[in-house]
Scaffold this motif. Structure first.
Motif, PDB file in Angstrom:
ATOM      1  N   THR A   1      12.810   9.978  -7.092  1.00  0.00           N
ATOM      2  CA  THR A   1      14.081  10.092  -6.377  1.00  0.00           C
ATOM      3  C   THR A   1      15.135   8.948  -6.710  1.00  0.00           C
ATOM      4  O   THR A   1      16.229   9.269  -6.783  1.00  0.00           O
ATOM      5  CB  THR A   1      13.849   9.610  -4.810  1.00  0.00           C
ATOM      6  OG1 THR A   1      12.667  10.657  -4.634  1.00  0.00           O
ATOM      7  CG2 THR A   1      14.792   9.591  -3.864  1.00  0.00           C
ATOM      8  N   LEU A   2      14.760   8.077  -7.082  1.00  0.00           N
ATOM      9  CA  LEU A   2      15.713   6.882  -7.611  1.00  0.00           C
ATOM     10  C   LEU A   2      16.546   7.367  -8.766  1.00  0.00           C
ATOM     11  O   LEU A   2      17.709   7.269  -9.002  1.00  0.00           O
ATOM     12  CB  LEU A   2      15.088   5.721  -8.025  1.00  0.00           C
ATOM     13  CG  LEU A   2      14.517   4.972  -6.567  1.00  0.00           C
ATOM     14  CD1 LEU A   2      14.071   3.503  -6.971  1.00  0.00           C
ATOM     15  CD2 LEU A   2      15.830   4.556  -5.671  1.00  0.00           C
ATOM     16  N   ALA A   3      15.760   8.108  -9.854  1.00  0.00           N
ATOM     17  CA  ALA A   3      16.270   8.445 -11.198  1.00  0.00           C
ATOM     18  C   ALA A   3      17.151   9.592 -10.785  1.00  0.00           C
ATOM     19  O   ALA A   3      18.373   9.823 -11.424  1.00  0.00           O
ATOM     20  CB  ALA A   3      15.100   9.116 -11.968  1.00  0.00           C
TER      21      ALA A   3
ATOM     22  N   GLU B   1       5.408   7.447  -7.600  1.00  0.00           N
ATOM     23  CA  GLU B   1       5.744   8.415  -8.362  1.00  0.00           C
ATOM     24  C   GLU B   1       7.023   9.044  -7.664  1.00  0.00           C
ATOM     25  O   GLU B   1       8.046   9.364  -8.163  1.00  0.00           O
ATOM     26  CB  GLU B   1       4.822   9.538  -8.635  1.00  0.00           C
ATOM     27  CG  GLU B   1       3.726   9.077  -9.447  1.00  0.00           C
ATOM     28  CD  GLU B   1       2.779  10.124  -9.907  1.00  0.00           C
ATOM     29  OE1 GLU B   1       3.041  11.608  -9.479  1.00  0.00           O
ATOM     30  OE2 GLU B   1       1.508   9.930 -10.398  1.00  0.00           O
ATOM     31  N   GLN B   2       6.855   9.328  -6.493  1.00  0.00           N
ATOM     32  CA  GLN B   2       7.929  10.111  -5.705  1.00  0.00           C
ATOM     33  C   GLN B   2       9.530   9.079  -5.532  1.00  0.00           C
ATOM     34  O   GLN B   2      10.424   9.278  -5.820  1.00  0.00           O
ATOM     35  CB  GLN B   2       7.700  10.362  -4.152  1.00  0.00           C
ATOM     36  CG  GLN B   2       6.742  11.498  -4.131  1.00  0.00           C
ATOM     37  CD  GLN B   2       5.139  10.946  -3.994  1.00  0.00           C
ATOM     38  OE1 GLN B   2       4.864   9.737  -4.509  1.00  0.00           O
ATOM     39  NE2 GLN B   2       4.257  11.782  -3.532  1.00  0.00           N
TER      40      GLN B   2
ATOM     41  N   ASN C   1       0.881  -1.031   0.057  1.00  0.00           N
ATOM     42  CA  ASN C   1       0.057   0.079  -0.126  1.00  0.00           C
ATOM     43  C   ASN C   1       0.857   1.359   0.091  1.00  0.00           C
ATOM     44  O   ASN C   1       0.626   2.175  -0.775  1.00  0.00           O
ATOM     45  CB  ASN C   1      -0.776   0.125   1.267  1.00  0.00           C
ATOM     46  CG  ASN C   1      -2.142  -0.938   1.056  1.00  0.00           C
ATOM     47  OD1 ASN C   1      -2.537  -1.585  -0.062  1.00  0.00           O
ATOM     48  ND2 ASN C   1      -2.451  -1.446   2.097  1.00  0.00           N
ATOM     49  N   TRP C   2       1.934   1.260   0.809  1.00  0.00           N
ATOM     50  CA  TRP C   2       2.785   2.456   0.820  1.00  0.00           C
ATOM     51  C   TRP C   2       3.562   2.707  -0.396  1.00  0.00           C
ATOM     52  O   TRP C   2       3.617   3.871  -1.035  1.00  0.00           O
ATOM     53  CB  TRP C   2       3.777   2.229   1.783  1.00  0.00           C
ATOM     54  CG  TRP C   2       4.680   3.507   2.053  1.00  0.00           C
ATOM     55  CD1 TRP C   2       4.379   4.416   2.880  1.00  0.00           C
ATOM     56  CD2 TRP C   2       6.069   3.536   1.517  1.00  0.00           C
ATOM     57  NE1 TRP C   2       5.558   5.359   2.847  1.00  0.00           N
ATOM     58  CE2 TRP C   2       6.277   5.054   1.884  1.00  0.00           C
ATOM     59  CE3 TRP C   2       6.787   3.220   0.416  1.00  0.00           C
ATOM     60  CZ2 TRP C   2       7.517   5.531   1.390  1.00  0.00           C
ATOM     61  CZ3 TRP C   2       7.855   3.709   0.138  1.00  0.00           C
ATOM     62  CH2 TRP C   2       8.212   4.948   0.534  1.00  0.00           C
TER      63      TRP C   2
END
Length: 50
Positions: free
Chosen positions: A31-33, A26-27, A19-20
């Motif tokens: 962030t990973l990119a 999207e965030q 769920n989280w």
């Protein structure tokens, strides 16, 4: 193995994690990119300097 030993607890925690991840997908991708891009930039600059 976690699911085999304590299936109720594992299912609850994995559902909460799922769920989280669905709410913050999207965030997380942005962030990973960004981190990957910064790491590649720093690495490239380091190779140019050396």
């Amino acid at each position: 193995m976690y699911v085999v030993w304590t299936p109720e607890v594992a299912n609850a925690r994995l559902s909460a994690l799922r769920n989280w991840l669905e709410r913050h997908q999207e965030q997380l991708v942005i962030t990973l990119a960004l981190v990957l891009g910064l790491w590649l930039t720093v690495r490239s600059i380091a190779e140019l300097v050396a």
